[in-house]
Design a protein around this motif. Sequence first.
Motif, PDB file in Angstrom:
ATOM      1  N   THR A 204      57.644  42.983  55.565  1.00  0.00           N
ATOM      2  CA  THR A 204      57.115  41.800  55.812  1.00  0.00           C
ATOM      3  C   THR A 204      55.659  41.562  55.970  1.00  0.00           C
ATOM      4  N   SER A 205      55.015  42.626  56.134  1.00  0.00           N
ATOM      5  CA  SER A 205      53.552  42.791  56.640  1.00  0.00           C
ATOM      6  C   SER A 205      52.462  42.159  55.767  1.00  0.00           C
ATOM      7  N   ASP A 206      52.784  42.309  54.513  1.00  0.00           N
ATOM      8  CA  ASP A 206      51.615  41.866  53.434  1.00  0.00           C
ATOM      9  C   ASP A 206      52.183  41.000  52.307  1.00  0.00           C
ATOM     10  N   ILE A 207      52.930  40.012  52.835  1.00  0.00           N
ATOM     11  CA  ILE A 207      53.585  39.102  51.828  1.00  0.00           C
ATOM     12  C   ILE A 207      53.127  37.551  51.924  1.00  0.00           C
ATOM     13  N   GLY A 208      52.341  37.304  52.671  1.00  0.00           N
ATOM     14  CA  GLY A 208      51.729  36.051  53.004  1.00  0.00           C
ATOM     15  C   GLY A 208      52.191  35.299  54.069  1.00  0.00           C
ATOM     16  N   LEU A 209      52.952  35.901  54.950  1.00  0.00           N
ATOM     17  CA  LEU A 209      53.613  35.067  56.021  1.00  0.00           C
ATOM     18  C   LEU A 209      52.504  34.297  57.006  1.00  0.00           C
ATOM     19  N   ASN A 210      51.363  34.755  56.841  1.00  0.00           N
ATOM     20  CA  ASN A 210      50.349  34.395  57.421  1.00  0.00           C
ATOM     21  C   ASN A 210      49.787  32.885  57.131  1.00  0.00           C
ATOM     22  N   ASN A 211      50.281  32.676  55.853  1.00  0.00           N
ATOM     23  CA  ASN A 211      50.060  31.192  55.117  1.00  0.00           C
ATOM     24  C   ASN A 211      51.235  30.396  55.333  1.00  0.00           C
ATOM     25  N   THR A 212      52.105  30.649  56.202  1.00  0.00           N
ATOM     26  CA  THR A 212      53.088  29.800  56.502  1.00  0.00           C
ATOM     27  C   THR A 212      53.568  29.668  58.224  1.00  0.00           C
ATOM     28  N   LYS A 213      54.666  28.684  58.428  1.00  0.00           N
ATOM     29  CA  LYS A 213      54.922  28.878  59.874  1.00  0.00           C
ATOM     30  C   LYS A 213      56.002  29.703  60.279  1.00  0.00           C
ATOM     31  N   ILE A 214      56.356  30.523  59.469  1.00  0.00           N
ATOM     32  CA  ILE A 214      57.426  31.493  59.300  1.00  0.00           C
ATOM     33  C   ILE A 214      57.263  32.428  60.722  1.00  0.00           C
ATOM     34  N   VAL A 215      58.297  32.643  61.564  1.00  0.00           N
ATOM     35  CA  VAL A 215      58.313  33.237  62.835  1.00  0.00           C
ATOM     36  C   VAL A 215      58.913  34.725  62.237  1.00  0.00           C
ATOM     37  N   THR A 216      58.287  35.605  63.148  1.00  0.00           N
ATOM     38  CA  THR A 216      58.872  37.024  63.015  1.00  0.00           C
ATOM     39  C   THR A 216      59.042  37.621  64.263  1.00  0.00           C
ATOM     40  N   ASP A 217      60.041  38.555  64.588  1.00  0.00           N
ATOM     41  CA  ASP A 217      60.229  39.035  65.852  1.00  0.00           C
ATOM     42  C   ASP A 217      59.149  40.128  66.117  1.00  0.00           C
ATOM     43  N   ALA A 218      59.129  40.855  67.477  1.00  0.00           N
ATOM     44  CA  ALA A 218      58.265  42.032  67.569  1.00  0.00           C
ATOM     45  C   ALA A 218      58.468  43.058  66.688  1.00  0.00           C
TER      46      ALA A 218
END
Length: 474
Positions: free
Chosen positions: A281-295
Amino acid sequence: MAEEQYDLVILGGGTAGYVAGIRASQLGKKVAIVENQLLGGTCLHKGCIPTKTLLKSAEVLHTVKTASLYGIDTEQFSINYNQIMDRKNEIIQQMYTGIEHLMKHNHIDIYNGTGRILGSSIFSPRPGTISVEYEDGTSELLPNDYVLIATGSKPAELPFLKFNHQTIISSTDLLKMEQLPESIVIVGGGVIGMEFASLLNDFGTDVTVIEAGERILPSENKNIANNLKKHFTDRGIKIYENVQLSEGSFTFKDEVVEINEADLKITADKILLAIGRTPNTSDIGLNNTKIVTDAKGFIEVNENQQTAEQHIYAAGDCIGKLQLAHAGSKEGTTAVEAMFEDNTMPVDYNTIPRCIYTYPEIASIGMTLEEAKDADFTKARSFKVPFKAVGKAVIEDATQQDGFCELVVDQDTDTVLGLSMIGPHVTELINEVALLQFMNGSTLELGLTTHAHPSISEVLMEAGLKAAKRSVHA
């Protein structure tokens, strides 16, 4: 940009992704899957299928070695590991061809590139458009109504012990090895570690398992974990528990690894890291969303697999629940039905079987007795039936006379809270219990269901009868 907008774009063509794609196609939706490797994902190419193929060969070898127990004398036999690997590759190719056919049959478009989620722009008022990047440097945009993230996971490393793919290897590396190591240390006593310990031992490798926790298989029934440990120890597998390794524990020289930790001193050809898996999940563009990940990077979802972005869902290993192919399929299907249908059935993880394909096999579903007590089922009780009480089990496997089935029941409501088994063919038997749980069946219904005799599945009937105080043979 693609000529037509998709109803659903799926990132990842593994089990969760392609099963979800088929379900969406069945609902009449236009679907695309973006996959940067091969359809089928980890399960088909680096996990379930190749591992279980090798385990089957190991099982056959074990039967040959113990053939005298069945009155068959085998004086000579040999291992053709090249042929074993060829068979593994043929099975993978056969199933891969089948998945490709399914994609064509269901009119699912496949994009062989790296997919990333874009943020909102002049082309889209919300994040979710998928950019597909190809090896030649070109890219393509896939606009959509919904996105399903099913990017899977990869083997985890220790901070002080990284893969070099030669002496420090992953499960993926091991499945590609053309020659078996003479000796190996497996760091991690979970499911992956135990399966590889079992098959490597049968193939003649000297196996040592090091587990940091108090026991192997920490998420399974304690009695079953102890039973497997006894079997493994009897077979010559060395198991060390409660061992905390550090950077200073390892010395590498002359293509071997030395481990020195307290009173533990081991030399081996390879170290297999089997400490779990980390999400892709580190390089799929999650930073462009509100999606939350755990530690650890696992994506957080609600009961319908929906992320913090209402039109983006996630399923499979990347959400960090039960990291099992069939769980991923269920999660992917649930996500699609939540997108496009009004009535959805959230995933109930207590009804999903868990299987460990060691020798002997282990299968479980729901809670152990300890977990039931912790969940405030104060009247929970377990009922155990040994496999030696079942004639077909005794006939089937002469080396597993101490196997058993343990049923956990809430005596207030006669509800089956869980079941665990260790013994012959239990990874098949567990599906009957999964159906029982799905249909909300009782112990008496399990016990009163007529089972063929002789059959190994009679152990389940006996367990149901024992919980109802009507057991015949147990």
